[in-house]
Design a protein around this motif. Structure first.
Motif, mmCIF file in Angstrom:
data_model
loop_
_atom_site.group_PDB
_atom_site.id
_atom_site.type_symbol
_atom_site.label_atom_id
_atom_site.label_comp_id
_atom_site.label_asym_id
_atom_site.label_seq_id
_atom_site.Cartn_x
_atom_site.Cartn_y
_atom_site.Cartn_z
ATOM 1 N N GLY A 109 31.019 2.218 15.024
ATOM 2 C CA GLY A 109 32.219 2.160 14.205
ATOM 3 C C GLY A 109 33.390 2.777 14.936
ATOM 4 O O GLY A 109 33.288 3.091 16.135
ATOM 5 N N ASP A 110 34.488 2.957 14.226
ATOM 6 C CA ASP A 110 35.693 3.423 14.903
ATOM 7 C C ASP A 110 36.530 4.296 13.971
ATOM 8 O O ASP A 110 36.444 4.173 12.742
ATOM 9 C CB ASP A 110 36.523 2.209 15.355
ATOM 10 C CG ASP A 110 37.475 2.576 16.488
ATOM 11 O OD1 ASP A 110 37.466 3.751 16.917
ATOM 12 O OD2 ASP A 110 38.219 1.690 16.936
ATOM 13 N N VAL A 111 37.285 5.226 14.576
ATOM 14 C CA VAL A 111 38.241 6.030 13.838
ATOM 15 C C VAL A 111 39.617 5.711 14.396
ATOM 16 O O VAL A 111 39.847 5.861 15.602
ATOM 17 C CB VAL A 111 37.959 7.542 13.996
ATOM 18 C CG1 VAL A 111 38.996 8.350 13.223
ATOM 19 C CG2 VAL A 111 36.557 7.877 13.532
ATOM 20 N N VAL A 112 40.522 5.240 13.542
ATOM 21 C CA VAL A 112 41.852 4.835 14.008
ATOM 22 C C VAL A 112 42.893 5.740 13.369
ATOM 23 O O VAL A 112 42.947 5.871 12.148
ATOM 24 C CB VAL A 112 42.138 3.360 13.656
ATOM 25 C CG1 VAL A 112 43.540 2.970 14.091
ATOM 26 C CG2 VAL A 112 41.100 2.460 14.310
ATOM 27 N N PHE A 113 43.673 6.399 14.200
ATOM 28 C CA PHE A 113 44.716 7.286 13.699
ATOM 29 C C PHE A 113 46.052 6.783 14.217
ATOM 30 O O PHE A 113 46.210 6.566 15.423
ATOM 31 C CB PHE A 113 44.455 8.721 14.182
ATOM 32 C CG PHE A 113 45.485 9.714 13.722
ATOM 33 C CD1 PHE A 113 45.590 10.063 12.384
ATOM 34 C CD2 PHE A 113 46.357 10.296 14.629
ATOM 35 C CE1 PHE A 113 46.541 10.975 11.956
ATOM 36 C CE2 PHE A 113 47.309 11.214 14.209
ATOM 37 C CZ PHE A 113 47.395 11.545 12.870
ATOM 38 N N ASN A 114 47.002 6.553 13.296
ATOM 39 C CA ASN A 114 48.333 6.072 13.681
ATOM 40 C C ASN A 114 48.250 4.789 14.507
ATOM 41 O O ASN A 114 49.008 4.598 15.452
ATOM 42 C CB ASN A 114 49.054 7.134 14.505
ATOM 43 C CG ASN A 114 50.110 7.836 13.666
ATOM 44 O OD1 ASN A 114 50.529 7.314 12.633
ATOM 45 N ND2 ASN A 114 50.521 9.005 14.110
ATOM 46 N N GLY A 115 47.290 3.945 14.173
ATOM 47 C CA GLY A 115 47.216 2.651 14.841
ATOM 48 C C GLY A 115 46.409 2.613 16.123
ATOM 49 O O GLY A 115 46.186 1.547 16.681
ATOM 50 N N SER A 116 45.965 3.800 16.632
ATOM 51 C CA SER A 116 45.142 3.714 17.846
ATOM 52 C C SER A 116 43.836 4.488 17.664
ATOM 53 O O SER A 116 43.775 5.463 16.920
ATOM 54 C CB SER A 116 45.914 4.250 19.052
ATOM 55 O OG SER A 116 46.502 5.475 18.730
ATOM 56 N N SER A 117 42.829 4.029 18.356
ATOM 57 C CA SER A 117 41.499 4.614 18.197
ATOM 58 C C SER A 117 41.454 6.022 18.793
ATOM 59 O O SER A 117 41.963 6.266 19.885
ATOM 60 C CB SER A 117 40.466 3.734 18.901
ATOM 61 O OG SER A 117 39.217 4.395 18.908
ATOM 62 N N ILE A 118 40.876 6.961 18.052
ATOM 63 C CA ILE A 118 40.723 8.312 18.598
ATOM 64 C C ILE A 118 39.246 8.617 18.849
ATOM 65 O O ILE A 118 38.862 9.751 19.116
ATOM 66 C CB ILE A 118 41.328 9.391 17.667
ATOM 67 C CG1 ILE A 118 40.704 9.336 16.274
ATOM 68 C CG2 ILE A 118 42.828 9.241 17.589
ATOM 69 C CD1 ILE A 118 41.103 10.518 15.388
ATOM 70 N N LYS A 119 38.447 7.572 18.780
ATOM 71 C CA LYS A 119 37.006 7.735 18.990
ATOM 72 C C LYS A 119 36.736 8.246 20.408
ATOM 73 O O LYS A 119 37.277 7.710 21.384
ATOM 74 C CB LYS A 119 36.344 6.388 18.787
ATOM 75 C CG LYS A 119 34.862 6.341 19.019
ATOM 76 C CD LYS A 119 34.386 4.920 18.738
ATOM 77 C CE LYS A 119 33.027 4.671 19.365
ATOM 78 N NZ LYS A 119 32.599 3.293 19.096
#
Lengths: 241, 318
Positions: free
Chosen positions: A58-68
Motif C-alpha cells: 500500500g501507500d501513504v500519500v501526503f500533500n500529493g506525494s508518497s512518503i512511504k
C-alpha cells in the motif's frame, strides 16, 4: 484536496496482519477521528504513517506525494507531527528545553528556537511549568507536553495518539478546547481516541477499524449508529437494537 | 554568574602558574597526565554523557591517534607533532567506521560493540607487525627535555576541548544530542536525524581523543598496543573519569580526571612509599569500590551532585 491519503495500507508482523488493506483520506482543515477496539491497529497505522514501521504494502500519500519509506525525521520535516500514546517526554530536560529541541526542526539559532518554544508554551498553557523537568509533570501535563512538542515542529498534519487517555474530567474539557484551538490555527488533525466524549464532539468524520480492517466511515452520528461498529465494541447481541 | 567567572579565572591562573611555581618534574608529570585525561574524559562525556551512547572503546581513538603520530615519525619520517592534527583526523575516520557499524545497535548493545571494537584494534596493532612493530612498540626521542612545553600544550588542548563542548552544548547540536539520549524515538519524531547527530557526536569525541593519543606518543615517546589500546587503562579509565566526576556536566570529567589520576598515582607509588609494596597492587580493587560508592551515593558524580556533597559532608545549607 486530501492532505493525507492511505491507499490500501497493509502492515504484517509475521503472520499477523495488524493493518489490513485500510484506505482513508484526510481533508485539509478537518479533524479526522480513527476509532477501534483495543488492538485493532490504530497505533500501528500511526507508526506506518510516521515510518516507525516499514509498510508491507500500500501507500501513504501526503500533500500529493508518497512518503512511504522516508525516514521518520524527514516525515516530520515535511509537516507531519505526532504524539505518542505511551508518552515519551525527554525526561531530564525542562519543559522549555523539550519544546526548544522540537522548534529547532524549523530554525537554527537558539534565540529563534526559544522564542518559538515560548509561543507554543503560551498557546498550550504550559508556560507556568516551563522550568520544570519533564519527568516531574503529572500525566495530564505530559500529554499536553507531547502536543506542545509536536506543534513546535510546525506540522500541517498532527497525529494525536490517545492524548486524552488518563485525564481527569476537567483536563478532558481543556484538551478538547486545545484540540479545537489547534484546528482553528489551520492544522489538520488525525486523532486516535478511546474516550467517546472527546472523539464524538470534535471529529468532523470518523473512520472505524476492527482487527486491522475498515468497518465504517462517516460523521460521528453515522458511525455511532453503525451496526458493525456497535458489534465491534459491544458484541453481537447488542448489534440488532 | 559572578562567582562562576571568578572560579574559572582562578582555576586558569592556577593552571598557568602551577609549573612555574612547582618545579618538580614528578608533580609536573602528574599534572600533564591528569590534563590529558581531562581531554579524554571530556570527549568520552560528550558521546556517553550528553548523547547517551556509552562507549567502552575509547582506546580505539586514543590508540589510533597515538599510532598515527608514531608512524608519521617512523614510516614517513616527519615530526610526530604532525600527529596532533593527523592523529585527530585519523581517529575521526576510524570513528566514522565505528559509528557505521555500532550505531545500528542501541544502549548496552552499542556499548558491547565498542568494547569488542577496542579489542579488535588492539589485536590488529599487535599482529600487524610490518606496520606497527607489534609488541616491540614505537620508540621516539622526546622533542623537549623540559616538561613545560608539554604541560602548556596539553593544558591548551584540554581548555580547547572543554570550550568546544561548552559551545556545542549551548547550540542546536547540543539540544539534539541530549534529546537523543533522553529518547531516540521521540527525537526522531521531532525531526532529528538521530543517525547523523550520533555520528557528529562521535566524530567530535574521537577527534579530541585521537589528539590526546598523539600527544601521549609525543610526550611519553614510547607506545605499544597494550598501552594505548588497553581496555583497562584507557577505555575503562575514560568511563571512570566520567562517572566519578559527573556525566553530562561540563566540568565533571575535568574533576574526575584529577581524582582518578591522583588515586592511580597514590596506589602505583604505594602511598608515596609510605605503605607496604603490596598496596600498589590494590588499585583495581579500590577503583571497583569507588565506582560502587559513586553509583550508590553520588549517581551524578562529584560535580553533578556537588550540592548534595555540600549539604551532607560540609553541612552547608543551600
Amino acid at each position: 484536496m486530501a492532505l493525507l491519503e492511505l491507499k490500501n495500507l497493509t502492515k504484517s508482523f509475521g503472520g499477523l496482519r495488524a493493518v489490513d488493506d485500510v484506505s482513508l483520506s484526510v481533508e485539509k482543515g478537518e479533524i479526522f477521528g480513527l476509532i477501534g477496539p483495543n488492538g485493532s491497529g490504530k497505533t500501528t497505522i500511526f507508526n506506518c504513517i510516521s515510518s516507525f514501521y516499514p509498510i508491507t504494502s500500500g501507500d501513504v500519500v501526503f500533500n500529493g506525494s508518497s512518503i512511504k519509506g522516508l525516514k521518520t525525521h524527514k516525515i516530520c520535516k515535511l509537516g507531519v507531527g505526532r504524539t505518542f500514546q505511551v508518552v515519551k517526554p525527554l525526561s531530564r530536560m525542562t519543559v522549555l528545553e523539550n519544546i526548544t529541541a522540537a522548534a529547532f526542526s524549523r530554525v537554527n539559532t537558539i534565540n529563534d528556537a526559544k522564542d518559538a518554544a515560548l509561543q507554543i508554551l503560551e498557546f498550550t498553557h504550559l508556560v507556568d511549568h516551563k522550568d520544570k523537568l519533564a519527568r516531574s509533570l503529572p500525566i495530564g501535563g505530559r500529554k499536553r507536553l507531547e502536543i506542545a512538542r509536536a506543534l513546535a515542529t510546525r506540522p500541517q498534519l498532527l497525529l494525536l495518539d490517545e492524548t486524552a487517555a488518563g485525564l481527569t474530567p476537567s483536563e478532558l474539557d481543556e484538551a478538547i478546547l486545545l484540540i479545537n484551538k489547534i484546528r482553528e490555527s489551520g492544522i489538520t488533525i488525525l486523532i486516535v481516541e478511546h474516550i467517546m466524549k472527546v472523539i464524538m464532539t470534535i471529529s468532523d468524520r470518523i473512520h472505524a477499524i476492527n482487527f486491522g480492517r475498515s468497518i465504517a466511515e462517516g460523521t460521528p452520528r453515522e458511525v455511532a449508529n453503525n451496526p458493525e461498529v456497535i458489534k465491534a465494541y459491544l458484541g453481537d447481541s447488542y448489534a440488532q437494537g | 554568574m559572578k562567582t562562576k567567572n571568578i572560579a574559572i579565572t582562578t582555576a586558569l591562573a592556577f593552571f598557568i602558574i602551577f609549573p612555574l611555581a612547582v618545579r618538580s618534574d614528578y608533580y609536573q608529570h602528574i599534572m600533564i597526565i591528569a590534563l590529558m585525561w581531562v581531554l579524554i574524559g571530556s570527549s568520552w562525556n560528550l558521546l556517553a554523557g550528553y548523547t547517551g551512547q556509552v562507549s567502552f572503546g575509547h582506546a580505539i581513538f586514543f590508540g589510533v591517534g597515538a599510532y598515527t603520530a608514531g608512524l608519521f615519525a617512523t614510516k614517513l619520517g616527519i615530526s610526530a607533532w604532525w600527529g596532533m592534527i593527523g592523529g585527530g583526523l585519523a581517529a575521526m575516520l576510524v570513528g566514522l567506521f565505528v559509528g557505521w557499524v555500532c550505531f545500528r545497535l542501541r544502549g548496552p548493545y552499542f556499548a558491547l560493540a565498542t568494547l569488542a571494537g577496542g579489542e579488535i584494534f588492539r589485536l590488529i596493532a599487535t599482529n600487524w607487525e610490518s606496520l606497527t612493530e607489534g609488541m616491540v612498540g614505537i620508540l621516539l626521542i622526546q622533542t623537549f627535555r623540559s616538561k613545560l612545553p608539554y604541560y602548556y600544550i596539553v593544558l591548551g588542548l584540554a581548555g580547547l576541548c572543554i570550550l568546544t563542548i561548552h559551545l556545542v552544548m549551548k547550540s542546536k547540536i547540543g539540544y539534539y544530542f541530549v534529546s537523543i539520549r533522553e529518547d531516540q524515538d521521540a527525537a526522531e519524531s521531532l525531526g532529528i536525524n538521530t543517525t547523523l547527530y550520533k555520528n557528529i557526536s562521535l566524530l567530535i569525541s574521537s577527534f579530541f581523543t585521537g589528539i590526546a593519543g598523539a600527544f601521549y606518543m609525543n610526550y611519553m615517546a614510547f607506545i605499544d598496543p597494550h598501552i594505548v589500546f588497553s581496555l583497562h587503562y584507557i577505555s575503562i579509565m575514560a568511563i571512570l573519569v566520567g562517572i566519578v566526576g559527573g556525566v553530562a556536566t561540563i566540568m565533571g570529567p575535568a574533576v574526575g580526571a584529577f581524582i582518578m589520576v591522583g588515586l592511580q598515582e597514590t596506589f602505583r607509588s604505594a602511598f608515596f612509599g609510605l605503605a607496604p609494596r603490596w598496596t600498589s597492587e590494590a588499585h583495581a580493587l579500590v577503583f571497583g569500590l569507588l565506582v560502587i560508592f559513586v553509583i550508590m551515593f553520588l549517581a551524578n558524580g562529584v560535580v553533578g551532585d556537588w550540592a548534595k556533597i555540600k549539604r551532607k559532608v560540609f553541612r552547608i545549607k543551600a
